[in-house]
Scaffold this motif. Structure first.
Motif, PDB file in Angstrom:
ATOM      1  N   ARG A   1       2.217  -6.450  13.967  1.00  0.00           N
ATOM      2  CA  ARG A   1       1.239  -7.461  13.567  1.00  0.00           C
ATOM      3  C   ARG A   1      -0.169  -6.862  13.571  1.00  0.00           C
ATOM      4  NH1 ARG A   1       2.943 -11.431  18.248  1.00  0.00           N
ATOM      5  NH2 ARG A   1       3.386  -9.353  19.067  1.00  0.00           N
ATOM      6  N   ILE A   2      -0.993  -7.371  12.665  1.00  0.00           N
ATOM      7  CA  ILE A   2      -2.412  -7.025  12.685  1.00  0.00           C
ATOM      8  C   ILE A   2      -3.208  -8.318  12.746  1.00  0.00           C
ATOM      9  CG2 ILE A   2      -2.089  -4.880  11.380  1.00  0.00           C
ATOM     10  CD1 ILE A   2      -3.281  -6.368   8.939  1.00  0.00           C
ATOM     11  N   VAL A   3      -4.385  -8.232  13.335  1.00  0.00           N
ATOM     12  CA  VAL A   3      -5.316  -9.362  13.390  1.00  0.00           C
ATOM     13  C   VAL A   3      -6.479  -8.999  12.479  1.00  0.00           C
ATOM     14  CG1 VAL A   3      -6.729 -10.850  14.845  1.00  0.00           C
ATOM     15  CG2 VAL A   3      -4.641  -9.815  15.765  1.00  0.00           C
ATOM     16  N   ARG A   4      -6.568  -9.677  11.349  1.00  0.00           N
ATOM     17  CA  ARG A   4      -7.592  -9.322  10.369  1.00  0.00           C
ATOM     18  C   ARG A   4      -8.954  -9.843  10.818  1.00  0.00           C
ATOM     19  NH1 ARG A   4      -4.746  -9.650   4.475  1.00  0.00           N
ATOM     20  NH2 ARG A   4      -5.065 -11.882   4.638  1.00  0.00           N
ATOM     21  N   ASP A   5      -9.981  -9.378  10.127  1.00  0.00           N
ATOM     22  CA  ASP A   5     -11.352  -9.716  10.528  1.00  0.00           C
ATOM     23  C   ASP A   5     -11.617 -11.210  10.495  1.00  0.00           C
ATOM     24  OD1 ASP A   5     -11.875  -7.038  10.889  1.00  0.00           O
ATOM     25  OD2 ASP A   5     -12.723  -6.750   8.879  1.00  0.00           O
ATOM     26  N   ASP A   6     -10.858 -11.959   9.669  1.00  0.00           N
ATOM     27  CA  ASP A   6     -11.055 -13.406   9.627  1.00  0.00           C
ATOM     28  C   ASP A   6     -10.252 -14.132  10.705  1.00  0.00           C
ATOM     29  OD1 ASP A   6      -8.486 -13.119   8.739  1.00  0.00           O
ATOM     30  OD2 ASP A   6      -8.814 -14.047   6.776  1.00  0.00           O
ATOM     31  N   GLY A   7      -9.571 -13.377  11.590  1.00  0.00           N
ATOM     32  CA  GLY A   7      -8.810 -13.967  12.686  1.00  0.00           C
ATOM     33  C   GLY A   7      -7.370 -14.266  12.368  1.00  0.00           C
ATOM     34  N   SER A   8      -6.945 -14.144  11.103  1.00  0.00           N
ATOM     35  CA  SER A   8      -5.561 -14.442  10.736  1.00  0.00           C
ATOM     36  C   SER A   8      -4.640 -13.310  11.195  1.00  0.00           C
ATOM     37  CB  SER A   8      -5.443 -14.636   9.228  1.00  0.00           C
ATOM     38  OG  SER A   8      -5.808 -13.454   8.547  1.00  0.00           O
TER      39      SER A   8
ATOM     40  N   PHE B   1       4.818   3.673   2.709  1.00  0.00           N
ATOM     41  CA  PHE B   1       4.564   2.396   2.037  1.00  0.00           C
ATOM     42  C   PHE B   1       4.449   1.316   3.100  1.00  0.00           C
ATOM     43  CE2 PHE B   1       6.387  -1.567   0.290  1.00  0.00           C
ATOM     44  CZ  PHE B   1       5.469  -1.800  -0.721  1.00  0.00           C
ATOM     45  N   THR B   2       3.430   0.461   2.973  1.00  0.00           N
ATOM     46  CA  THR B   2       3.226  -0.657   3.890  1.00  0.00           C
ATOM     47  C   THR B   2       3.203  -1.950   3.091  1.00  0.00           C
ATOM     48  OG1 THR B   2       1.986   0.652   5.500  1.00  0.00           O
ATOM     49  CG2 THR B   2       1.662  -1.721   5.551  1.00  0.00           C
ATOM     50  N   ALA B   3       3.975  -2.939   3.562  1.00  0.00           N
ATOM     51  CA  ALA B   3       4.045  -4.227   2.870  1.00  0.00           C
ATOM     52  C   ALA B   3       3.755  -5.351   3.854  1.00  0.00           C
ATOM     53  CB  ALA B   3       5.420  -4.424   2.247  1.00  0.00           C
ATOM     54  N   ASP B   4       3.215  -6.438   3.334  1.00  0.00           N
ATOM     55  CA  ASP B   4       2.966  -7.639   4.114  1.00  0.00           C
ATOM     56  C   ASP B   4       4.268  -8.446   4.164  1.00  0.00           C
ATOM     57  OD1 ASP B   4       2.263 -10.160   5.092  1.00  0.00           O
ATOM     58  OD2 ASP B   4       0.263 -10.081   4.184  1.00  0.00           O
ATOM     59  N   THR B   5       4.858  -8.594   5.370  1.00  0.00           N
ATOM     60  CA  THR B   5       6.134  -9.300   5.536  1.00  0.00           C
ATOM     61  C   THR B   5       5.951 -10.611   6.281  1.00  0.00           C
ATOM     62  OG1 THR B   5       6.597  -8.063   7.573  1.00  0.00           O
ATOM     63  CG2 THR B   5       7.433  -7.136   5.518  1.00  0.00           C
ATOM     64  N   THR B   6       4.738 -11.166   6.226  1.00  0.00           N
ATOM     65  CA  THR B   6       4.459 -12.400   6.967  1.00  0.00           C
ATOM     66  C   THR B   6       5.383 -13.530   6.549  1.00  0.00           C
ATOM     67  OG1 THR B   6       2.143 -11.734   7.139  1.00  0.00           O
ATOM     68  CG2 THR B   6       2.656 -14.044   7.581  1.00  0.00           C
ATOM     69  N   ALA B   7       5.547 -13.712   5.250  1.00  0.00           N
ATOM     70  CA  ALA B   7       6.394 -14.806   4.775  1.00  0.00           C
ATOM     71  C   ALA B   7       7.819 -14.641   5.273  1.00  0.00           C
ATOM     72  CB  ALA B   7       6.363 -14.853   3.253  1.00  0.00           C
TER      73      ALA B   7
ATOM     74  N   VAL C   1       0.842  -1.190   0.000  1.00  0.00           N
ATOM     75  CA  VAL C   1       0.000   0.000   0.000  1.00  0.00           C
ATOM     76  C   VAL C   1       0.879   1.242   0.000  1.00  0.00           C
ATOM     77  CG1 VAL C   1      -1.750   1.310   1.250  1.00  0.00           C
ATOM     78  CG2 VAL C   1      -1.856  -1.175   1.221  1.00  0.00           C
ATOM     79  N   ILE C   2       0.696   2.098  -0.992  1.00  0.00           N
ATOM     80  CA  ILE C   2       1.287   3.436  -0.995  1.00  0.00           C
ATOM     81  C   ILE C   2       0.249   4.369  -0.376  1.00  0.00           C
ATOM     82  CG2 ILE C   2       2.177   5.292  -2.436  1.00  0.00           C
ATOM     83  CD1 ILE C   2       2.954   3.185  -4.486  1.00  0.00           C
TER      84      ILE C   2
ATOM     85  N   TRP D   1       2.009 -10.091   9.566  1.00  0.00           N
ATOM     86  CA  TRP D   1       3.072  -9.139   9.887  1.00  0.00           C
ATOM     87  C   TRP D   1       3.091  -8.046   8.822  1.00  0.00           C
ATOM     88  CZ3 TRP D   1       6.215  -8.458  14.013  1.00  0.00           C
ATOM     89  CH2 TRP D   1       6.300  -9.483  14.961  1.00  0.00           C
ATOM     90  N   MET D   2       3.194  -6.806   9.267  1.00  0.00           N
ATOM     91  CA  MET D   2       3.278  -5.662   8.365  1.00  0.00           C
ATOM     92  C   MET D   2       4.532  -4.844   8.687  1.00  0.00           C
ATOM     93  SD  MET D   2       0.563  -5.761   6.438  1.00  0.00           S
ATOM     94  CE  MET D   2      -0.872  -6.832   6.454  1.00  0.00           C
TER      95      MET D   2
END
Length: 777
Positions: free
Chosen positions: A224-231, A254-260, A152-153, A234-235
């Motif tokens: 970390r965020i906890v999404r609405d589906d409970g997952s 800029f925000t990126a998903d760094t979970t992997a 996300v920019i 890491w951001m």
């Protein structure tokens, strides 16, 4: 005081109009101009007298970006309502081109209440609309670019009252946070990501924002965020703040998903012990750094890796850094300090300045050690010599990157060719059918319109071909076949093809005089492409009534083909820019058609044929482009042919069957229209590969026309299936596709197609080609 006279009032109104940049106008009840103010000429370049007595030109009503309004309502329809109008936009054709005009007016009624005309003002808003279009285009470009970024920019604003908003966020907001991005200045969802923060990360996240706002330092945070589906995801956010005039703070980030990445780090931590046990067996050295003393200790293997004697005493971190290559030193030292400061892992590669001067690249993995109180007191890790591995990896990466780039470019070009040519096939094909229809001939006005459609379509096709040719050249995909080329014949063919363009422009063409013949060793198709480009340019950039001369000359071991025009010529500065892609030296401002690619392609094709493209030009005296090619030997002429026998009367030919395998309805409809006028041919259609194969086996058609992009299979797979089946192996099969890339054509012919025709089709040529294919089948 006396009321102002009508003349004074009129003078004031005229002064106000001139000051505002408007012109004023009046009409009679039939909407014919009866008076126009003098400002009209300054804006439009036309004297007011030129339109007095003329009816107001009717034009479609436009929106704020000068696009026709839905419904197709016109300006005259609006005026017929005899109501006031305000800031109504239309196009206006003037001596200075098409302008966008904003009109406001009131209806005038006589003493009996009868409508007697309009009085109004008009303003040129072309520049304003152009600016609005540019702003709209830039916003759309930003949206398209940001959609390709894996994250996300955003712009995040903290207002003085403590409230927050998002002036901008890219579309990836939906995927990462499950919210709609802001639009129309609504500020977006201010609760994101705050309401999604993991409870253990909330305090640190808020503190980091506050610190960045207070010190205007870059904001970087992993959380970390906890999404609405409970997952749990890491951001990582990186942003730069600035203070605005109203006291608010605006971050661009800029925000990126760094979970992997985080999951990989966790897995690595679990395997550290196993690595330690295997280090000695694998020849991996062990290194340790003591923070208190500043000393680095190596085991025997680590000393050998670093080119140091063993045992190594009193070797400090400063000594270690001094042995690292200067280009890698800052990054290596930063990695060490970062690991110590964050109690994190150290993973780095660095090149060494070894005492024995042997080049070496080492890989270092380390983790922090801790004292009894749990404080970081050093690092311990492994190192190994990866000099050869690093070199091989770099070679592999370079090779993979080059191959991937070539594949991606080829796939992109193939898709572009197909997607652009498919609609053009329908446009040009149906236009040709309407033009060639002798049973229902078009009226002169309709014929001129169809001719304009075909002209525009062919111009677009030329631009597409130029862009694809330039891309092929960049990939060095010339697909040239050197052979003896008769330049006299090639020149004659090109002059015949270009003659209609010269006739329309009033340009005289002079054919070359070369009685003894003139042959080159080149690619015939490439030679014609270069000559057509040079002749086309010589016509387009010539003076009115000028001449274009094509001359041939032997030049030792080379032959020269010169194209001379009588145009304006080129200055030295213009000649230096001439072969830059898309640089048309201002020709686009003179509405001369072209893409700015033709000469680039021509020069590259000349070089690919071991030749040159030379230019000689003088301002005011025209230009001469000369194509130099290796000389060639004339091909032996055909022997005397026996006189043809008089054919006996033959019975009427049986109706021939053509099977067309195509899934695009528009292309099917076009081909059906093409075949309507040929009762001796019967056309049947299959909409996919399976149905086409079944029909070919059962009906044994005289000719198959096969699209290369079918919904259930590709054309190459289908032709292989046809060629391996005994009932269809001998059928005459022709590929008909919008993909005009040479590798695709070569692959299709190699797979078993008898020929390859590209879209958009030329109706007359297709009919001729079908007839020849039937005759040779």
């Amino acid at each position: 005081m006396h009321p102002p006279s009508p003349d004074l009032e009129r003078a004031r109104l005229l002064d106000f109009a001139r000051a505002s940049g408007d012109w004023m106008w009046e009409t009679d009840a039939q909407l014919r101009y009866t008076w126009v103010s003098g400002a009209f000429e300054a804006i439009t370049g036309l004297p007011p007298q030129s339109i007095i007595g003329q009816q107001i030109a009717d034009s479609p009503l436009l929106d704020e970006l000068a696009h026709p309004l839905p419904g197709g309502r016109s300006f005259h329809q609006l005026l017929q309502e005899h109501r006031p109008i305000t800031r109504v936009l239309t196009d206006k054709h003037t001596g200075r081109g098409v302008l966008q005009i904003s009109r406001s007016a009131v209806p005038v009624f006589d003493a009996q209440g009868q409508f007697s005309g309009y009085r109004g003002t008009a303003r040129d808003v072309s520049m304003h609309i152009a600016a609005e279009r540019q702003a709209h285009a830039q916003a759309e470009l930003l949206r398209k670019l940001s959609s390709q970024v894996p994250g996300v920019i955003f712009q995040f604003q903290l207002h003085p009252d403590g409230t927050v908003s998002y002036p901008y966020a890219s579309d990836a907001s939906r995927e990462l946070f499950g919210v709609e991005p802001p639009h129309d200045g609504n500020g977006g969802d201010p609760t994101v990501p705050f309401r999604l923060l993991h409870p253990d990360d909330q305090r640190g996240y808020l503190d980091s924002i506050e610190a960045s706002a207070r010190t205007l330092s870059p904001w970087q945070r992993s959380y970390r965020i906890v999404r609405d589906d409970g997952s749990v995801r890491w951001m990582e956010t990186r942003a730069t703040p600035e203070r605005l005039a109203d006291g608010s703070t605006l971050w661009h980030g800029f925000t990126a998903d760094t979970t992997a990445q985080k999951q990989a780090e966790i897995a690595l931590r679990g395997s550290e012990e196993r690595w330690s046990m295997a280090a000695e067996a694998a020849g991996i050295g062990v290194a340790q750094y003591a923070l208190a003393s500043g000393e680095v200790s190596f085991d025997r293997r680590a000393c050998a890796n670093h080119g140091q004697p063993w045992p190594l005493a009193h070797y400090t971190l400063r000594d270690f850094m001094a042995a690292v290559h200067p280009d890698d030193r800052a990054a290596t030292e930063a990695a060490v300090q970062r690991a110590l400061a964050t109690d994190g892992r150290l993973e780095t590669r660095y090149r060494l300045l070894r005492p024995d001067e042997l080049p070496a690249t080492l890989e270092l993995f380390a983790r922090c050690t801790h004292d009894a109180a749990g404080r970081v007191d050093g690092l311990v890790g492994t190192c190994r010599d990866i000099t050869q591995q690093a070199a091989l990896e770099q070679l592999r990466r370079d090779k993979q990157a080059a191959e991937q780039a070539n594949r991606a470019k080829s796939e992109f070009l193939s898709r572009v060719s197909h997607e652009l040519r498919t609609p053009l096939n329908g446009i040009l094909g149906f236009a040709q059918l309407m033009s060639l229809d002798r049973l229902h001939p078009l009226a002169p006005d309709q014929r001129r319109r169809i001719d304009s459609v075909m002209h525009a379509g062919r111009h677009l096709l030329e631009l597409i071909n130029d862009v694809l040719n330039l891309a092929r050249i960049e990939q060095e995909d010339f697909s040239l076949k050197p052979a003896p080329v008769d330049l006299v014949a090639a020149a004659g063919s090109c002059l015949a093809m270009i003659q209609p363009l010269a006739d329309n422009a009033g340009i005289r063409l002079l054919a070359p005089q070369c009685p003894g013949g003139c042959w080159a060793t080149a690619d015939a198709r490439a030679v014609e492409q270069v000559l057509l480009n040079l002749l086309s340019n010589a016509i387009k950039y010539n003076r009115p009534g000028g001449t274009v001369e094509l001359a041939l000359q032997h030049d030792g071991e080379r032959v020269a083909v010169a194209v001379r025009d009588e145009g304006e010529g080129l200055s030295t500065a213009q000649q230096l820019q001439l072969f830059q892609p898309f640089n048309r030296l201002g020709a686009d401002q003179r509405r001369i058609e072209g893409s700015g690619l033709g000469l680039v392609i021509a020069r590259t094709l000349a070089a690919a044929m071991q030749g040159e493209l030379l230019l000689r030009s003088t301002p005011g005296e025209g230009s001469t482009f000369t194509l130099l090619l290796p000389a060639g030997r004339a091909m032996p002429g055909p022997g005397a042919a026996a006189p043809p026998a008089t054919p006996a009367a033959a019975p009427a030919a049986a109706q021939k069957h053509v099977l067309y395998i195509e899934d695009e309805p528009l292309n099917v409809m076009l081909m059906q229209e093409v075949f309507k006028g040929r009762p001796q041919w019967r056309l049947s259609v299959a909409n996919d590969g399976a149905a086409g194969f079944k029909a070919a086996r059962e009906q044994a058609p005289d000719l198959l026309l096969i699209d290369m992009n079918l919904p259930d299979t590709g054309g190459i797979a289908l032709i292989r299936q046809l060629r391996t089946d005994a009932r269809t192996a001998g059928l005459r099969c022709i590929a008909l596709s919008a993909d005009a890339m040479q590798p695709q054509i070569d692959a299709a012919l190699a797979a078993g197609f008898d020929d390859y025709w590209t879209k958009p089709i030329n109706v007359a040529r297709v009919l001729d080609a079908v007839a020849k294919a039937m005759a040779s089948g």
